[in-house]
Design an enzyme around this catalytic site. Structure first.
Site, PDB file in Angstrom:
ATOM      1  N   ARG A  60      -3.290   5.225  -9.881  1.00  0.00           N
ATOM      2  CA  ARG A  60      -3.538   4.014 -10.548  1.00  0.00           C
ATOM      3  C   ARG A  60      -4.008   2.791  -9.690  1.00  0.00           C
ATOM      4  NH1 ARG A  60       1.672   3.537 -13.889  1.00  0.00           N
ATOM      5  NH2 ARG A  60       1.422   6.029 -13.575  1.00  0.00           N
ATOM      6  N   THR A  61      -3.570   2.625  -8.754  1.00  0.00           N
ATOM      7  CA  THR A  61      -4.009   1.117  -8.166  1.00  0.00           C
ATOM      8  C   THR A  61      -5.309   1.434  -7.745  1.00  0.00           C
ATOM      9  OG1 THR A  61      -1.794   1.036  -7.066  1.00  0.00           O
ATOM     10  CG2 THR A  61      -3.581  -0.310  -6.246  1.00  0.00           C
ATOM     11  N   LYS A  88     -10.218  12.455  11.883  1.00  0.00           N
ATOM     12  CA  LYS A  88     -10.694  12.865  13.320  1.00  0.00           C
ATOM     13  C   LYS A  88     -10.649  12.115  14.364  1.00  0.00           C
ATOM     14  CE  LYS A  88     -14.920  14.304  10.673  1.00  0.00           C
ATOM     15  NZ  LYS A  88     -16.002  13.528  10.137  1.00  0.00           N
ATOM     16  N   ARG A 110      -5.260   0.108   1.032  1.00  0.00           N
ATOM     17  CA  ARG A 110      -3.862   0.500   1.141  1.00  0.00           C
ATOM     18  C   ARG A 110      -3.773   1.569   2.582  1.00  0.00           C
ATOM     19  NH1 ARG A 110      -0.510   3.207  -3.358  1.00  0.00           N
ATOM     20  NH2 ARG A 110      -0.501   1.098  -4.255  1.00  0.00           N
ATOM     21  N   HIS A 138       2.547  -5.640  -1.527  1.00  0.00           N
ATOM     22  CA  HIS A 138       1.857  -5.054  -2.359  1.00  0.00           C
ATOM     23  C   HIS A 138       1.372  -6.409  -3.386  1.00  0.00           C
ATOM     24  CE1 HIS A 138      -0.471  -2.634  -5.085  1.00  0.00           C
ATOM     25  NE2 HIS A 138       0.257  -1.573  -5.318  1.00  0.00           N
TER      26      HIS A 138
END
Lengths: 333, 193
Positions: A60-61, A88, A110, A138
């Site tokens: 959703r974000t 990697k 994020r 946040h």
């Protein structure tokens, strides 16, 4: 004159003034109208590239940021940890440098580690927007919460807000605590002692360990999502017991003010931290939060990215526009 | 009121009466050209164009004995010079609560200068629908167009130098009605271009 938001990045809400927060909320309020149009798009960020860099799952974000960018006519690129070279063994700083070389106009990030967006900001020359870092902050989630509260209550100053749940691991709680305090609201942090760190009293929060006591006479109840993996006996004996003691039921809601509103950042654990009756009930503003999320992210992108265009030569006094922007970019707080 | 000093001069080019007469004349011209107000939607460009739009809509409504729909738009998001770093004003709400498809939109602004604001407004309007026609009314046309845009209704044609500023003060925003030309000046309040 107009209020300014001169910070180069949005890394968190700690330290922001009520005026800065108010400016972002006012801008977001205006942008809501764009989403009500038949053609939900304005050309404000045409030709700009926004990178969504997600090292953690988030539907959703990420979607909200992507819709926000698209409604401003920006191009968006989504990079998730699994698909990128992070797996990697590339370090975050290397990833940042490589991304920067592609000249994005902003990076939305994020990351499971607190402070990752700040590290990124030191390595790239574009605005960084924190979309959630570890248990740190946040900021856009808290901004959308504040916008929702302000819409329903007409103000933030003087309100009492109870934030209930796993405060210890919650970046949503931290961002909200800082922003609500800056805007003059009283904050109660409610949950078991193992999940409500005592240090938070330093930020001016009231710590309460009983749900009924915590929500008594509050204007706003903000429920946090309980992470099942944390309920393994270390912080609390069982999910069932947590739910019995801290799950928001109609009985608990009745103790709050009559016009109380209930927020939840989603996704909801129905029957765990919030009963379905409450989540779908008349006090719930959860869907407003989702709508406001797009507006807040549009405002953030517009304020941080929109101003990077070169100033209009003929009307801007020498040295004012370009310099302040450039300085901010280099400083990269 | 502002005082004159050595480095700047201020000349009133429209006083309250003059401004009122200019708007009344524009209202008549609009009706003469469009025959009636039946298809008209008046939309002002923030800030100040919206105030003038409300006054024009009221005046046309009074002459026609009918309510004329009136809206406001902020064209910041459509500008070609969106941000000037230090001058980051709050974007205001765009409020166009009527269908504009097939109607005549009367776009209203206070000062017509380079034409870039009107260009942005035209783009914005196209996102809201397909008007049958768009007409432009301005209180002051100060010249120096940079785009091929011309007004349909003008309150006052005012030849200016680029160094000069046109300050529009309105009752609703500054407490009095007046248009002044300022040379080498900085504005304390009021709108100016």
């Amino acid at each position: 004159m107009s209020m300014l938001f001169e910070r180069p990045h949005l890394l968190g809400l700690e330290g922001l003034s009520a005026e800065e927060i108010g400016f972002l909320l006012d801008t977001a309020e205006t942008f809501k109208e764009v989403s009500d149009r038949e053609i939900k798009k304005v050309p404000a960020l045409r030709g700009r590239t926004i990178v969504n860099l997600f090292f953690e799952d988030s539907t959703r974000t990420r979607t909200s940021f992507e819709i926000a960018a698209k409604r401003l006519s920006a191009d968006t690129i989504n990079l998730t940890a699994k698909a990128s070279s992070v797996s990697k063994g590339e370090t975050l700083a290397d990833t940042a440098r490589n991304l920067a070389a592609m000249r994005p106009d902003a990076i939305v990030v994020r990351h499971p580690a607190s402070g990752a967006p700040e590290l990124l900001a030191r390595h790239v020359n574009c605005p960084i927007i924190n979309a959630g870092d570890g248990a740190h902050e946040h900021p856009t989630q808290a901004l959308l919460d504040l916008l929702t509260i302000r819409e329903h209550k007409g103000r933030l100053d003087g309100l009492t807000v109870a934030i209930v749940g796993d405060i210890l691991h919650s970046r949503v709680a931290r961002s909200n605590l800082h922003a609500l305090r800056a805007c003059g609201a009283r904050v109660r942090l409610v949950g078991p002692p193992t999940l409500v760190p005592r240090d938070f009293a330093l930020f001016g929060a009231e710590l309460v360990h009983d749900l009924h006591e915590g929500v008594r006479d509050v204007d706003v109840i903000m429920m946090l999502r309980i992470q099942h993996e944390r309920m393994n006996g270390r912080y609390f004996s069982s999910l069932a017991e947590y739910s019995r003691l801290y799950g928001l039921t109609v009985d608990a809601v009745a103790l709050a003010r009559k016009d109380v509103i209930i927020l939840h950042p989603g996704p909801i654990n129905r029957g765990v931290e919030i009963s379905s009756t409450v989540a779908d009930g008349p006090y719930s503003v959860i869907m407003d939060q989702v709508t406001n999320g797009v507006a807040v992210r549009m405002a953030t992108l517009y304020v941080l990215v929109g101003r990077r265009r070169l100033p209009e030569v003929q009307t801007t006094p020498a040295g004012s526009g370009i310099d302040s922007t450039a300085r901010g970019m280099v400083a990269g707080e | 009121m502002r005082m004159e000093n050595g480095s700047r001069s201020r000349r009133v080019v429209l006083d309250a009466t003059g401004l009122k007469r200019a708007l009344a004349r524009i209202a008549h011209e609009i009706l003469e050209r469009n025959k009636s107000a039946a298809e008209l939607v008046v939309i002002g460009i923030r800030s100040r164009g919206d105030i003038l739009a409300r006054r024009l809509a009221a005046e046309i409504g009074r002459l026609e004995g009918a309510e004329v729909p009136c809206g406001a738009m902020d064209v910041t998001l459509y500008r070609d010079d969106i941000s000037r770093g230090a001058d980051q004003a709050l974007v205001q709400i765009t409020d166009i609560p009527w269908e504009i498809d097939g109607r005549v939109v009367l776009l209203v602004d206070d000062v017509l200068y380079t034409g870039r604001t009107v260009r942005a407004a035209l783009d914005a309007l196209m996102d809201f629908g397909r008007p049958r026609a768009i007409q432009l009314a301005v209180l002051v046309d100060r010249g120096h167009r940079e785009l091929p845009i011309r007004p349909d209704y003008v309150g006052k044609n005012l030849p200016t130098h680029r160094e000069e500023l046109v300050a529009v003060d309105l009752q609703e925003s500054e407490g009095h009605d007046e248009v002044a030309l300022i040379l080498n000046g900085e504005l304390n309040g009021g709108g100016g271009r």
